[in-house]
Scaffold this active site. Structure first.
Site, mmCIF file in Angstrom:
data_model
loop_
_atom_site.group_PDB
_atom_site.id
_atom_site.type_symbol
_atom_site.label_atom_id
_atom_site.label_comp_id
_atom_site.label_asym_id
_atom_site.label_seq_id
_atom_site.Cartn_x
_atom_site.Cartn_y
_atom_site.Cartn_z
ATOM 1 N N HIS A 69 -27.355 28.438 48.424
ATOM 2 C CA HIS A 69 -26.802 29.579 47.488
ATOM 3 C C HIS A 69 -25.710 29.874 47.771
ATOM 4 C CE1 HIS A 69 -31.344 30.822 47.340
ATOM 5 N NE2 HIS A 69 -31.147 30.481 46.485
ATOM 6 N N HIS A 70 -24.833 28.887 48.501
ATOM 7 C CA HIS A 70 -23.410 29.218 48.713
ATOM 8 C C HIS A 70 -22.615 29.237 47.549
ATOM 9 C CE1 HIS A 70 -23.149 24.853 47.788
ATOM 10 N NE2 HIS A 70 -21.741 24.911 47.539
ATOM 11 N N LYS A 75 -28.583 24.422 40.781
ATOM 12 C CA LYS A 75 -28.542 23.488 39.285
ATOM 13 C C LYS A 75 -29.378 22.215 40.004
ATOM 14 C CE LYS A 75 -26.966 22.571 35.376
ATOM 15 N NZ LYS A 75 -28.419 21.725 34.933
ATOM 16 N N LYS A 99 -23.642 16.467 45.889
ATOM 17 C CA LYS A 99 -22.970 16.090 44.605
ATOM 18 C C LYS A 99 -22.021 17.267 43.992
ATOM 19 C CE LYS A 99 -26.803 12.929 43.061
ATOM 20 N NZ LYS A 99 -27.816 12.804 42.131
ATOM 21 N N ASP A 104 -16.571 19.369 42.655
ATOM 22 C CA ASP A 104 -16.030 20.452 42.385
ATOM 23 C C ASP A 104 -16.485 21.081 41.263
ATOM 24 O OD1 ASP A 104 -13.932 20.773 44.633
ATOM 25 O OD2 ASP A 104 -12.653 19.259 43.426
ATOM 26 N N LYS A 111 -33.842 21.605 42.531
ATOM 27 C CA LYS A 111 -34.497 20.407 41.910
ATOM 28 C C LYS A 111 -36.032 21.041 41.776
ATOM 29 C CE LYS A 111 -33.834 16.382 40.821
ATOM 30 N NZ LYS A 111 -32.480 15.810 40.108
ATOM 31 N N SER A 367 -23.432 18.469 32.734
ATOM 32 C CA SER A 367 -24.242 19.838 32.478
ATOM 33 C C SER A 367 -23.269 20.854 32.834
ATOM 34 C CB SER A 367 -25.536 19.457 33.617
ATOM 35 O OG SER A 367 -26.304 18.887 33.138
#
Length: 475
Positions: A69-70, A75, A99, A104, A111, A367
């Protein structure tokens, strides 16, 4: 044999990620406990829910893991497979965190997975399962444009993402940003052009950039550029097919393609489009008229070539076959195709490995573009396409006046055309992959790190640390 290894000596996927993380930690000056926090999964949601399939009620096992949650939202894709389990989903969520940091993209990793075989279930029942899964995520606040944004993965695609969006909208009616709750949607439902081929195109951009670096090419005895490079690709799914197509179009020579049932080989090169058509018509790449069959698909990985692209399964290159790999460059289009022991063997041989946590980040990059499109409520290019065409037309008039020469109709069309959505998406992806490559390479050189994989993990972890420090979480 280590408890983390299987009978063939290959490490579990989860353990591979941990070992790579620990190698990178040697180059980072930070308290060990804080590194453990970055490594750990923050939230794991395991669920069982009933769905009526035919005349029976089946209990479905499913997961959603939020690794970090940084940055928010989290995603990551959702896969449908009988191999889905908690460790796998946790590992893939962690990989997503690393990733996103490298390229960035401002997401934490996540997941999801549902333990079903979509090949044996009707479309109607897959829809039931997908919608019920989505409602379970909504109940626990595990989905939303600013919370957690799923995407397609193995066994899922645009259809499933449409069902997720529709279910979310029905239960969160009035949410003006509902389109951004999931990516990988059809263009007609807020998807972005260029998403399908994004991961394969990202693989192409990353390898192409490596091939432009003289120092790296000379270190493995190759000339600069992609033209004429002999390439083997394992896996002709979405990623492998599009990567193969882009390499073929660039002048590289695809000498072998491998699938589960075997491989095909032609030293002079394979026409990727023809092979794919043969696969669609026959259900297999074998017996392609312009190639020789190789019965054992693993043997195709050991053929002499310049570049090997594993684009299907994890752990396909391991301690038992690493010494027989003849490729000078390996691009990890799949997640975790090389075990830690194979990594060490290949490093000693001088093989350049372009790691998965960078190379297959094209999908999450595009995405991100889709998510931004949904939040902005405007199609890419809509605000600037016509303006750019008008400006180009004025420039063209000036050029013709000054040069006193008419430009051909074909040249005018090329010059006048404003950027379409797919042009902007591909341009953004290309820039992202080029920048990511050079950040990894520069860090590798400056810290004298042994390989690109470790350098990529160091880069990723440093960016996550920076995010935590800005949030004031780390002392």
């Amino acid at each position: 044999m280590s408890k983390n290894q299987n009978k063939t000596g290959s490490y579990s996927f989860f353990n591979c990620i941990e070992k790579n993380f620990d190698k990178a930690a040697r180059f980072i000056s930070i308290e060990k406990g804080l590194l453990e926090q970055i490594k750990a999964c923050n939230s794991v949601y395991r669920m069982h829910f009933p769905v009526k399939i035919g005349k029976e009620i089946k209990v479905i096992e499913a997961y959603r893991v939020q690794h970090s949650h940084h940055k928010l939202p989290c995603k990551g894709g959702i896969r449908y497979s009988m191999k889905v389990n908690q460790d796998e989903v946790m590992t893939l969520a962690a990989l997503m965190t690393y990733k996103c940091a490298i390229v960035d993209v401002p997401f934490g990793g996540a997941k999801g997975g549902i333990k079903i075989d979509p090949q044996t279930i009707s479309s109607e029942n897959i829809e039931k399962i997908t919608r019920r899964y989505t409602s379970e995520l909504i109940k626990k606040n595990f989905i939303g444009p600013g919370i957690d944004v799923p995407a397609p993965d193995y066994g899922t695609g645009e259809r499933e993402m449409s069902w997720i969006f529709d279910t979310f909208l029905s239960l969160r009616s009035g949410d003006v940003d509902a389109l951004a709750c999931v990516t990988g949607k059809p263009v007609s439902q807020g998807g972005v052009r260029g998403r399908k081929e994004a991961t394969g195109l990202g693989v192409f951009y990353g390898i192409r950039e490596l091939c432009h670096v003289k120092e790296d090419m000379y270190s493995v005895g190759l000339d600069v550029g992609l033209v004429g490079k002999k390439i083997i690709i394992q896996g002709l799914g979405n990623v492998g097919y599009h990567a193969a197509s882009f390499f073929h179009e660039s002048g590289a020579i695809i000498i072998a393609l491998a699938e589960r049932e075997g491989a095909i080989y032609n030293e002079k090169g394979l026409n990727v489009s023809k092979v794919f058509l043969h696969l669609k018509n026959n259900g297999s790449i074998l017996n392609f008229p312009e190639a020789t069959n190789i019965e054992n698909t693993e043997k195709a990985l050991e053929l002499k070539c310049d570049i090997l692209i594993p684009a299907a399964l994890e752990n396909v290159i391991h301690k038992n076959n690493a010494n027989r790999i003849k490729a000078k460059i390996i691009g990890e289009a799949a997640n975790g195709p090389i075990t830690p022991e194979a990594d060490e063997i290949l490093d000693k041989k001088g093989v350049i490995i372009v790691p998965d946590i960078y190379l297959n980040a094209g999908g999450v990059t595009v995405s991100y573009f889709e998510w931004l499109k949904n939040l902005s409520h405007v199609r890419y290019g809509r605000m600037e396409k016509k303006f750019r065409e008008n400006v180009n037309a004025e420039f063209l008039k000036v050029i013709e006046t000054v040069c006193k020469k008419k430009i051909s109709i074909e040249e005018k069309k090329m010059i006048l055309r404003g950027p379409r959505e797919i042009d902007l998406v591909r341009s953004g992806l290309e820039d992202t992959m080029i920048n990511g490559f050079h950040k990894i390479r520069d860090l590798k050189k400056s810290l004298k790190i042994e390989n690109m994989r470790t350098a990529a993990f160091v880069l990723s972890i440093n960016k996550i640390i920076d995010s935590y420090e800005k949030l004031g979480i780390f002392p």
